[in-house]
Write a protein that holds these residues in place. Structure first.
Motif: not given
Length: 629
Positions: A276-278, A285-290, A324-331
């Protein structure tokens, strides 16, 4: 050709995910909830299911319709593979939808493929995809709804409205938990589309309309039965710590990976916090959605669980896309920072960051498919087959577990009942019921395990031990099988088969060369005492064959015992009364071939045997043709 090359990775992921979902689909028997779905959702007329079943098993009407139509298309509910195929198929749709969702939010095919990979390999989704319930179908429909909803918020085209409305209706009328996701999407629209009041008002109306239809169905189906006022839930009570200890690891790695590892939740929670920090540093915007898609359903379920005991991760299976989005975007965002130190391609770096989850998912899938201890359900199929082949209409079967899976697999001619019927049934009532049934049947089979924690546990088996003779104890894998008969045996035997000295006569026997469910040969012998003895004698049942190197003789299997396991004593038994003795002959050391079954008596102190009139010390009962399984 370029289009084929572009979508080949996604097609490959869909094929992998689908293959995992149908792999060994019929290997384990239906568990109780699955059997309930098969018998009461699929095998009953829809009107009966909605009127009689929906009040006690609260699911939306579309679920009952879908499962009924599926069974009609199959021509019945006999095939476990065909039943579960519906769940596998419905959840596979989510792979493509997950790609579309991540592509829409992340703006790259790379993000879509990573998210689709997570959905394809996700252990919790695979487990539910091999379960004949509506959760896997709903989760597949839910991620489609999320994708179409976010696409509607972004593009606001007429066809987007129509597609989203169809998907939202399907998801909400497949499982009521979709209402939580619809509320999350509504909250997200308020954040992302606040600049367009007209669109926002229209979107709010659509969301409220879909949720109102779902609530209306809930009320119509459940209120007349008094369900709302009396039902307190049948799962876990609300406990905030469970968000971290159970929900996060289960929704990330599945129950197989998270169970039995008390410290795993901390590692997973920290990993998600770093992700989430990454994301925050890369795209707010991505974090807000996730986080909206993740937190809103979890918190709303917690609120509902304060009133009903429904605090279970499967009720928020619709949050898996957010994880899944959290892991995807975090990576992906982590790879941007890592690339400054390690100058290789971002895709490789993101893959390396995601690799721990992939390895755990693969190990979890391997354990799920191959570890017997992780079987989804006990061996109801073996239990059903054993009873069906053995019982007669003169027998009674008492099932202790009150599990619908027993009814699915049992097809015997004997009457079957569940006892205790429920946890609050008084022990006095259970005892009175057993006394009422006594004498009406030749034998009573008591099978399966009682429900853990029931205060009336042990009442049935205790009464059986105190009042009847146990003539069979066996197991179908891990399910106990006990058969009981009256101690007294009618003297309906004509003459005698053999007489051992002037002590006891053999008047009859019952034997089958087919092993019991636990792999033993069962022998019932009927003895008729003639006189008492100064020394307590033992009887034996032996299986003889060719020379056995292990025993140094022709003996291959045996069971030696005092009469009725010590209940009787040859020094005090009553002459002229017939009694039954039960012998279990192990088969694990038997090789395929022909054997002889013999019985006799001996002094356990000196070893002297009682002799027959021809001078032999054992009576040949039967020939045994043993075929190793």
């Amino acid at each position: 050709m370029s289009s084929l090359r572009q979508y080949f990775p996604l097609a490959l992921l869909i094929l992998i995910g689908f293959s995992l979902r149908i792999h060994d689909l019929q290997a384990t028997p239906l568990r109780g909830d699955e059997a309930f779905s098969a018998q009461y959702w699929s095998d009953l007329p829809l009107s009966h299911s909605l009127r009689q079943i929906a009040p006690i098993d609260p699911h939306p009407p579309l679920t009952f319709f879908l499962f009924r139509v599926w069974a009609l298309a199959l021509g019945g509910i006999d095939s476990v593979f065909s039943l579960r195929f519906l769940s596998a198929l419905g959840n596979t749709v989510g792979i493509a939808a997950m790609y579309g969702l991540a592509y829409l939010v992340g703006g790259s095919r790379r993000a879509g493929l990573f998210a689709a990979l997570i959905w394809a390999l996700h252990p919790y989704l695979i487990w539910h995809s091999q379960d004949y319930r509506n959760y896997a179908i709903w989760s597949g429909a839910s991620v489609v709804t999320l994708w179409l909803g976010l696409r509607l918020i972004r593009h606001r085209r007429r066809r987007d409205w129509l597609l989203y409305l169809c998907a939202a209706f399907f998801a909400a009328l497949t499982f009521y938990g979709e209402i939580l996701n619809l509320l999350a999407l509504l909250f997200l629209a308020l954040l992302l589309a606040r600049d367009n009041g007209a669109f926002l008002r229209r979107f709010i109306m659509v969301q409220l309309f879909v949720m109102a239809i779902a609530v209306f169905c809930f009320v119509v189906l459940l209120i007349p039965s008094g369900f709302i006022g009396s039902y307190g839930g049948n799962l876990e009570a609300f406990a905030p710590i469970d968000y971290f200890v159970r929900f996060v690891p289960t929704l990330t790695l599945g129950e197989v990976s998270s169970s039995g590892r008390p410290g795993l939740w901390l590692f997973v929670t920290i990993a998600h916090a770093i992700a989430a920090l990454l994301i925050w540093r890369g795209s707010k915007r991505q974090l807000i959605i996730v986080m909206t898609l993740l937190l809103v359903p979890l918190l709303l379920l917690g609120g509902a669980a304060t009133q009903r005991d429904i605090f279970n991760p499967r009720y928020v299976l619709g949050t898996v896309p957010a994880f899944a989005l959290l892991m995807t975007f975090g990576s992906l965002h982590g790879s941007v920072h890592l690339r400054k130190v390690v100058p290789v391609r971002r895709t490789l770096l993101a893959s390396l960051m995601l690799s721990p989850w992939i390895m755990v998912a693969v190990c979890s899938a391997h354990a799920y498919f191959n570890d017997v201890a992780l079987r989804k359900a006990p061996a109801w199929d073996q239990l059903g087959d054993f009873l069906t082949s053995r019982v007669t209409e003169n027998d009674l079967v008492i099932q202790l577990s009150v599990d619908p899976a027993f009814g699915y697999y049992y097809a015997g001619s004997a009457r079957d009942i569940a006892l205790p019927a429920h946890p609050a049934q008084p022990i006095d009532e259970i005892v009175a019921r057993l006394a009422e049934l006594r004498g009406g049947y030749e034998s009573v089979y008591v099978v399966a395990h009682e429900q853990a924690g029931w205060p009336n546990a042990g009442a049935v088996e205790g009464w059986m031990r105190d009042n009847l003779q146990e003539v069979l104890h066996s197991d179908a894998a891990d399910l106990p099988i006990r058969q009981y008969m009256e101690w007294s045996v009618p003297d309906a035997f004509e003459g005698q088969l053999a007489q051992f000295g002037n002590v006891v006569a053999l008047v009859g026997f019952e034997f089958s060369s087919d092993p019991t469910a636990s792999g033993e040969l069962l022998l019932w012998v009927y003895w008729k005492p003639i006189s008492t003895t100064a020394v307590s004698l033992k009887s034996f049942a032996h299986i003889y064959g060719d020379f056995n190197p292990a025993s140094g003789s022709r003996l291959w299997s045996q069971h030696d015992k005092f009469p009725q396991d010590g209940r009787l004593d040859t020094g005090r038994w009553q002459a002229g009364t017939v009694y039954r003795d039960v012998y279990y002959l192990p088969t694990e050391k038997l090789e395929e071939g022909n054997y002889q079954l013999s019985v006799g008596w001996y002094d356990p102190i000196g070893g002297e045997r009682l002799l027959l009139s021809d001078g032999s010390s054992a009576y040949l009962l039967d020939a045994v043709d043993y075929a190793a399984p």
